[in-house]
Scaffold this motif. Structure first.
Motif, short mmCIF file in Angstrom:
data_model
loop_
_atom_site.label_atom_id
_atom_site.label_comp_id
_atom_site.label_asym_id
_atom_site.label_seq_id
_atom_site.Cartn_x
_atom_site.Cartn_y
_atom_site.Cartn_z
N ALA A 228 0.54 4.13 -2.70
CA ALA A 228 0.27 5.50 -2.27
C ALA A 228 1.30 6.46 -2.86
O ALA A 228 0.96 7.57 -3.32
N GLU A 229 2.56 6.04 -2.86
CA GLU A 229 3.61 6.89 -3.44
C GLU A 229 3.40 7.06 -4.93
O GLU A 229 3.59 8.15 -5.49
N CYS B 281 -4.37 -0.91 -8.12
CA CYS B 281 -4.94 0.42 -8.36
C CYS B 281 -5.06 0.67 -9.86
O CYS B 281 -4.47 -0.04 -10.68
N LEU C 78 0.83 -1.21 0.00
CA LEU C 78 0.00 0.00 0.00
C LEU C 78 0.87 1.26 0.00
O LEU C 78 0.52 2.24 -0.66
N CYS C 79 1.97 1.24 0.71
CA CYS C 79 2.86 2.40 0.70
C CYS C 79 3.40 2.64 -0.71
O CYS C 79 3.53 3.78 -1.16
N VAL D 159 0.51 7.07 -6.50
CA VAL D 159 -0.61 7.99 -6.69
C VAL D 159 -0.11 9.43 -6.68
O VAL D 159 -0.50 10.25 -7.52
N LEU E 190 -8.62 1.77 -5.81
CA LEU E 190 -7.56 1.25 -4.96
C LEU E 190 -8.14 0.08 -4.16
O LEU E 190 -9.08 0.27 -3.39
#
Length: 417
Positions: free
Chosen positions: A246-247, A286, A242-243, A249, A270
């Motif tokens: 997220a980065e 995602c 997930l990290c 995105v 996501l």
């Protein structure tokens, strides 16, 4: 005459509201391709077409089609169309407005007993949004002969294939090739649609001429790390998927903001596999939606974001599966039809504003086989794909006046024959 257009706008609005009442959920408007709500909505539209005296049929992909014949059996076909499927939690107007305005135009031609130098086919495309099977333009690709039969094996999130969905809809996939209008028989294509942007709202102008449609690329990314206990795995030893997502995105957002010129990048989905508050995410999927009216810029953005996603995966010790789901090149609307539509806008007393559409439309696949033009209609604050989507009665009446004049010019001047 203005009262006549207002009355027609009121009838279209009433139909829009009746159709919007049919939904997969109670809170918004959701009619995704092939669902019971979609079929019920299509049946309602078909009942209006038949009440107008138009012969109708449903083709092999579920498109609803009605036809007004010219006395000349050898005449070409001019298509009026938009779509009747929706995104999840949609507004009332995106898609159905163009179909119901097309019906209104045909009803008006029938009332006038107008002689047609060409056939007119009104099509309610079954799947433009691509929500269920993650591919856009299913309906219009069948009509243009561009349908990829390999898509019949594609499955939705429930594991139902497109082929199975068509069987459940009583649609006949074996007819898909026969459902295409041959390129030689097309005269042209006209799609009426809400702007889905704020330009007309800000300028208080009811309509605009669409000059081009941005290209787009849709990607599905899956980051795979290692799930683990949230309390026992040290931060510097984690493989947190997930990290990584997220980065990515934020990288996509920052890249689009820095480069401008119509480029937009969106991560709209996501999904965390086996999500729990006390588990380090081991797998995250995602989406990426890239759009630009500049084909070179679109390709460069795609390559940049892919290379950065790959580098990010290495840096965070996760794997990346990058899957291109759909791509379309930017397309220009037809110059001759746009000249007529611009004249219709001016003849109706409105400023002629030219816009590039950032949203995709069925006019994209059509443009590869036929001349295509589009009319944008002002919508409330430019809001779309949202239950707040709205069109004021006066703007709708103005759009009807323009569309009427366009069809009159087309019948008398016929620039594409």
């Amino acid at each position: 005459m203005q009262q006549d257009y207002t009355a027609r706008a009121e009838r279209i609005t009433q139909r829009i509201n009746e159709l919007a009442a049919i939904s997969e959920d109670a809170d918004g408007v959701t009619r995704t391709f092939g669902t019971p709500a979609f079929l019920e909505g299509r049946d309602l539209v078909q009942s209006w077409l038949e009440a107008a005296g138009l012969p109708t049929r449903v083709d092999g992909i579920g498109n609803l089609r009605a036809r007004l014949e010219s006395p000349n059996p050898d005449a070409k076909t001019f298509v009026l169309a938009s779509h009747i499927d929706t995104v999840v939690n949609a507004g009332k107007f995106d898609g159905p407005l163009g179909v119901l305005m097309g019906l209104d135009l045909l009803e008006n031609l029938l009332a006038q007993k107008a002689e047609l130098p060409f056939h007119i086919e009104l099509i309610a495309f079954s799947d433009e949004e691509g929500v269920r099977f993650h591919t856009t333009y299913l309906g219009s690709k069948v009509v243009t002969g561009a349908f990829d039969h390999a898509l019949l094996a594609r499955c939705d999130e429930a594991g139902i294939s497109l082929d199975q969905a068509l069987v459940a809809m009583d649609a006949d996939a074996s007819q898909l090739t026969l459902d295409a209008i041959p390129a030689a028989e097309w005269l042209g294509y006209f799609e009426m649609h809400i702007e889905q942007g704020p330009v007309l709202w800000g300028r208080n102008v009811p309509v605009a001429l669409v000059t081009a449609i941005a290209g787009q690329q849709r990607v599905e990314l899956t980051f795979k790390g290692m799930a683990g206990h949230a309390g026992t795995v040290p931060m510097n030893m984690r493989q947190d998927a997930l990290c990584a997502a997220a980065e990515f995105v934020l990288i996509a957002e920052q890249f689009a903001q820095a480069h401008g010129r119509g480029l937009v990048a969106t991560v709209g989905k996501l999904a965390i596999s086996h999500a729990a508050s006390n588990v380090i995410p081991g797998e995250v999927t995602c989406s990426l939606d890239l759009r630009s009216p500049d084909e070179q810029q679109l390709a460069q953005a795609y390559d940049f974001l892919r290379s950065h996603a790959e580098a990010l995966a290495v840096q965070r010790n996760v794997t990346l599966d990058w899957k291109l789901i759909q791509q379309t090149a930017p397309v220009a609307c037809d110059a001759s039809l746009n000249t007529l539509l611009a004249q219709a806008i001016a003849d109706s007393g409105y400023e002629t504003i030219s816009l590039v559409s950032g949203a995709g439309h069925d006019a994209v696949p059509v443009s590869f086989v036929a001349p295509a033009t589009m009319l944008f209609i002002r919508c409330y604050k430019g809001i779309s794909h949202n239950p707040l989507e709205d069109v004021e009665l006066a703007d709708l009446a103005a759009a009807i006046a323009v569309a009427d004049q366009f069809m009159t010019l087309l019948r008398t001047q016929n620039p594409t024959r």
